[in-house]
Design a protein around this motif. Sequence first.
Motif, short mmCIF file in Angstrom:
data_model
loop_
_atom_site.label_atom_id
_atom_site.label_comp_id
_atom_site.label_asym_id
_atom_site.label_seq_id
_atom_site.Cartn_x
_atom_site.Cartn_y
_atom_site.Cartn_z
N PHE A 1 33.45 34.34 39.43
CA PHE A 1 34.60 35.21 39.66
C PHE A 1 35.35 35.43 38.35
O PHE A 1 35.27 34.62 37.42
CB PHE A 1 35.54 34.64 40.74
CG PHE A 1 36.32 33.42 40.29
CD1 PHE A 1 37.58 33.56 39.73
CD2 PHE A 1 35.79 32.14 40.43
CE1 PHE A 1 38.30 32.45 39.32
CE2 PHE A 1 36.50 31.02 40.03
CZ PHE A 1 37.76 31.18 39.47
N PHE A 2 36.07 36.52 38.29
CA PHE A 2 36.81 36.90 37.08
C PHE A 2 37.99 37.76 37.51
O PHE A 2 37.85 38.63 38.38
CB PHE A 2 35.91 37.69 36.13
CG PHE A 2 36.61 38.21 34.90
CD1 PHE A 2 36.61 37.47 33.73
CD2 PHE A 2 37.26 39.42 34.91
CE1 PHE A 2 37.25 37.95 32.59
CE2 PHE A 2 37.90 39.91 33.78
CZ PHE A 2 37.90 39.16 32.61
N ASN A 3 39.16 37.55 36.91
CA ASN A 3 40.29 38.39 37.24
C ASN A 3 41.33 38.38 36.13
O ASN A 3 41.30 37.52 35.24
CB ASN A 3 40.95 37.96 38.56
CG ASN A 3 41.15 39.15 39.48
OD1 ASN A 3 41.76 40.14 39.09
ND2 ASN A 3 40.63 39.07 40.70
N ALA A 4 42.24 39.36 36.18
CA ALA A 4 43.25 39.53 35.14
C ALA A 4 44.58 39.90 35.78
O ALA A 4 44.62 40.61 36.80
CB ALA A 4 42.81 40.62 34.16
N TYR A 5 45.66 39.46 35.13
CA TYR A 5 47.01 39.68 35.64
C TYR A 5 47.91 40.08 34.47
O TYR A 5 48.50 39.22 33.80
CB TYR A 5 47.54 38.41 36.30
CG TYR A 5 46.70 37.95 37.47
CD1 TYR A 5 47.06 38.26 38.78
CD2 TYR A 5 45.52 37.23 37.26
CE1 TYR A 5 46.28 37.85 39.86
CE2 TYR A 5 44.74 36.81 38.33
CZ TYR A 5 45.12 37.13 39.62
OH TYR A 5 44.34 36.73 40.68
N PRO A 6 48.01 41.37 34.18
CA PRO A 6 48.85 41.81 33.07
C PRO A 6 50.33 41.80 33.45
O PRO A 6 50.69 41.97 34.62
CB PRO A 6 48.37 43.25 32.81
CG PRO A 6 47.88 43.71 34.15
CD PRO A 6 47.31 42.50 34.83
#
Length: 238
Positions: A154-159
Amino acid sequence: MAGLAAAGLLAGCASVGPTDNPVARKLTWVSYLNGDDLRAACTKGETDRYRLVFNADYQKHVRTYDIVGDRGTGGAMVEARVLEATDLARIDLDDPAAVARGPVAKAQLSPRQFALFVLRLYESGAFEPAPSGVRLPSNGVYWLINGCRRGSWFFNAYPYPSDRFSDIRFDGPLKELDGGVQGTGVPFPALPRPQDAPRTLPTGGQRDSAGVVFEVQVGRNGLVGPTAPFGNWLFAGK
């Protein structure tokens, strides 16, 4: 394009995981962000592993958390690092390189603590598709997370600023851990006002007054583009 080119310099070699070697860290940084080492080892039957990176301007304050599950106990081991701008007043003459390594802390999570942490990741949408197309400047604020859970990558981003960032729940357990006896002892920096937070690279090329600036782009399954064009970094010892 200049920022992406600078990112390429930081993505010179493949990450082998967290390291105290500041040269290796710079050369493998984008690969580390992308979790290349975790992805390569992510198969069914492997131990669950999680990586969380908090970037509050790459040249000023970065926090990393590498968490490895323990199938024997049901808990996990956390290795936390804080990387800040070099402060000459903090240099230890007996170990001058320590200031470049930053504080490192290790702590054991109980089965309950580990289960709560994974639940907070789930509540934060960590296992859902990443916001493809989002660009993250090195001078900005964001969380990047990736890992291997039950044999699935899994991979995710939170700008920051964004609703995604505002709704995260996984930072609570990390802040509680970091502020404890076994933590790094370094507080999280205050966030800039949303209207003041950098959303793009500064103008003027690949450098600003603090050093190299770069940008990474989020895809659905990781960062866009090559993250380790020159292969493994053979001297990335801890």
